[in-house]
Write a protein that holds these residues in place. Sequence first.
Motif, PDB file in Angstrom:
ATOM      1  N   PHE A 197       0.824  -1.216   0.000  1.00  0.00           N
ATOM      2  CA  PHE A 197       0.000   0.000   0.000  1.00  0.00           C
ATOM      3  C   PHE A 197       0.855   1.262   0.000  1.00  0.00           C
ATOM      4  O   PHE A 197       0.431   2.317  -0.457  1.00  0.00           O
ATOM      5  N   ALA A 198       2.064   1.170   0.563  1.00  0.00           N
ATOM      6  CA  ALA A 198       2.935   2.351   0.606  1.00  0.00           C
ATOM      7  C   ALA A 198       3.558   2.620  -0.759  1.00  0.00           C
ATOM      8  O   ALA A 198       4.201   3.656  -0.967  1.00  0.00           O
ATOM      9  N   GLY A 199       3.397   1.691  -1.692  1.00  0.00           N
ATOM     10  CA  GLY A 199       3.861   1.918  -3.058  1.00  0.00           C
ATOM     11  C   GLY A 199       5.369   1.864  -3.233  1.00  0.00           C
ATOM     12  O   GLY A 199       5.892   2.336  -4.242  1.00  0.00           O
ATOM     13  N   GLN A 200       6.079   1.267  -2.291  1.00  0.00           N
ATOM     14  CA  GLN A 200       7.542   1.212  -2.432  1.00  0.00           C
ATOM     15  C   GLN A 200       7.971   0.151  -3.442  1.00  0.00           C
ATOM     16  O   GLN A 200       9.046   0.229  -4.003  1.00  0.00           O
ATOM     17  N   THR A 201       7.099  -0.861  -3.632  1.00  0.00           N
ATOM     18  CA  THR A 201       7.397  -1.836  -4.692  1.00  0.00           C
ATOM     19  C   THR A 201       6.288  -1.758  -5.754  1.00  0.00           C
ATOM     20  O   THR A 201       5.181  -1.307  -5.477  1.00  0.00           O
ATOM     21  N   SER A 202       6.630  -2.185  -6.961  1.00  0.00           N
ATOM     22  CA  SER A 202       5.687  -2.014  -8.076  1.00  0.00           C
ATOM     23  C   SER A 202       4.371  -2.771  -7.827  1.00  0.00           C
ATOM     24  O   SER A 202       4.379  -3.945  -7.440  1.00  0.00           O
ATOM     25  N   PRO A 203       3.226  -2.136  -8.087  1.00  0.00           N
ATOM     26  CA  PRO A 203       1.942  -2.847  -7.936  1.00  0.00           C
ATOM     27  C   PRO A 203       1.637  -3.739  -9.146  1.00  0.00           C
ATOM     28  O   PRO A 203       0.672  -4.481  -9.127  1.00  0.00           O
ATOM     29  N   TYR A 204       2.458  -3.652 -10.211  1.00  0.00           N
ATOM     30  CA  TYR A 204       2.089  -4.354 -11.442  1.00  0.00           C
ATOM     31  C   TYR A 204       2.023  -5.876 -11.321  1.00  0.00           C
ATOM     32  O   TYR A 204       1.106  -6.483 -11.885  1.00  0.00           O
ATOM     33  N   PRO A 205       2.920  -6.547 -10.579  1.00  0.00           N
ATOM     34  CA  PRO A 205       2.736  -8.002 -10.432  1.00  0.00           C
ATOM     35  C   PRO A 205       1.375  -8.346  -9.813  1.00  0.00           C
ATOM     36  O   PRO A 205       0.710  -9.300 -10.231  1.00  0.00           O
ATOM     37  N   PHE A 206       0.925  -7.519  -8.840  1.00  0.00           N
ATOM     38  CA  PHE A 206      -0.380  -7.753  -8.213  1.00  0.00           C
ATOM     39  C   PHE A 206      -1.503  -7.477  -9.209  1.00  0.00           C
ATOM     40  O   PHE A 206      -2.431  -8.290  -9.367  1.00  0.00           O
ATOM     41  N   PHE A 207      -1.426  -6.337  -9.917  1.00  0.00           N
ATOM     42  CA  PHE A 207      -2.454  -6.020 -10.919  1.00  0.00           C
ATOM     43  C   PHE A 207      -2.543  -7.149 -11.947  1.00  0.00           C
ATOM     44  O   PHE A 207      -3.641  -7.590 -12.314  1.00  0.00           O
ATOM     45  N   ASN A 208      -1.378  -7.600 -12.429  1.00  0.00           N
ATOM     46  CA  ASN A 208      -1.358  -8.627 -13.481  1.00  0.00           C
ATOM     47  C   ASN A 208      -1.990  -9.923 -12.995  1.00  0.00           C
ATOM     48  O   ASN A 208      -2.752 -10.581 -13.711  1.00  0.00           O
ATOM     49  N   TYR A 209      -1.664 -10.270 -11.754  1.00  0.00           N
ATOM     50  CA  TYR A 209      -2.209 -11.504 -11.188  1.00  0.00           C
ATOM     51  C   TYR A 209      -3.728 -11.402 -11.033  1.00  0.00           C
ATOM     52  O   TYR A 209      -4.476 -12.308 -11.418  1.00  0.00           O
ATOM     53  N   LYS A 210      -4.181 -10.277 -10.502  1.00  0.00           N
ATOM     54  CA  LYS A 210      -5.625 -10.086 -10.293  1.00  0.00           C
ATOM     55  C   LYS A 210      -6.372 -10.078 -11.637  1.00  0.00           C
ATOM     56  O   LYS A 210      -7.457 -10.636 -11.765  1.00  0.00           O
TER      57      LYS A 210
END
Length: 404
Positions: free
Chosen positions: A16-29
């Motif tokens: 949630f703090a955005g320190q790591t890329s959200p894209y792996p999570f977006f891609n998985y979802k």
Amino acid sequence: MSISTDPDGQAVTLDFAGQTSPYPFFNYKRRTEPVWHGSLTDQSQLPPELMPDDEWVLFGYDDVFRAFRDDQVFSSHAYDQTIGLVIGHTILAMGGKEHHDHRNLVAKAFRATALERWEPSVIGPICDQLIDEIKNDGSADLVKAVTFEFPTRIIATLLGLPRDDLDLFRRLSFDLISIQVDIEAGLRASAELHDYFLEQVEQRRRKTTDDIIGDLVSAEIDGEKLSDEAIISFLRLLLPAGLETTYRSSGNLLYLLLTHPEQLAMVYQDRTLIPAAIEEGLRCETPLTTVIRTTTQDVEIGGKTIPSGAQVDLCMGSANHDETRWTDPDTFDIFRPRQAHIAFAGGIHMCLGMHLARLETRVMLNSLFDRVTNLALVPDNDARIIGLTFRSPTKLPVTFTPAS
Ligand code: HEM
């Protein structure tokens, strides 16, 4: 705070703090649960009055696009209770005829043809001057020296504000857009901006001027003019809508080019590639990844029923990486076949300032490339794009030589 999910023993985490890329999570979802009964916000940080009763997220391109187009069912009226607290009631939260009439009154000033006249007189000189200030230094932080600076200077000049007011305008703009971290400072800036803009509007009611505030004061449809309050709220909307997004998107594009030096070299050589680079930057690293809507009735989407009154997060960042639309979507490739992205949203609220954002980014890149060569990130720097809802690099330390 983060949430994790564990496909095949491999954790996919949303930080949630955005320190790591959200894209792996977006891609998985997107692949496993494109219509998700869940949340992209850290609920533990939200005050109870802002906690949605029911929250959903759309990850796929077609679903996000459909929600933008169906503004009767996916309403933006909840903006009145969030950003509206500091900017007032604006087109962002309006729907139907009210939105149509107000947007028509302000749209003229932001048409591509209306903006053309500002390129040689305002946008070019501002970008040239900023780069001239650093070109002989051999190194600079491009975020501090350029991307953070140029959208503010440009919008202040286009609005027709006096040059001496730039520092005041910059301070109030940044206080206003910092409401997520300091609501009190946001409310103070909102009141100060109200009085400041009122004075500017009154001046133009006495004697009209060739600038955006002048255009707004004289805008008329069927004999109807915008009220002072409507103009002031719209001017305050331009600050979060126009400044933050543009400084972030231009920082993202520079970061992507600097980390893909072969593409940077090609754009240097052939400036006609700049528009494709801008669009690919917006797709690949969307500066504003998510916007929020509220359902006005039960709606079926992707085989699930989202009830009336639910908050629906439209994840444009994920939609822009949809593999049914783009091959190898996580790769930055300015030569990929052109396919419209959704970084500027869609439907009736599609970004009003997109032509200005594209124009000022193109002009800024040309000014930079004309004035410096051998542009490269400083070795071993830790520059990277961070953030969850808003994404951009916090710094871009580069070296260069002045162009002869
Ligand atoms: C790359 C830069 C930009 C991006 C990515 C961007 C993105 C967006 C998005 C996603 C929306 C839709 C918000 C929603 O429906 O909830 C929006 C709306 C809007 N944008 Fe931009 N924007 C950018 C630059 C600008 C600029 C430079 C201006 C003006 C100075 C501007 C003015 C507006 C306005 C007035 C709206 C509201 C339109 C409406 O509700 O009808 N934007 N923008």
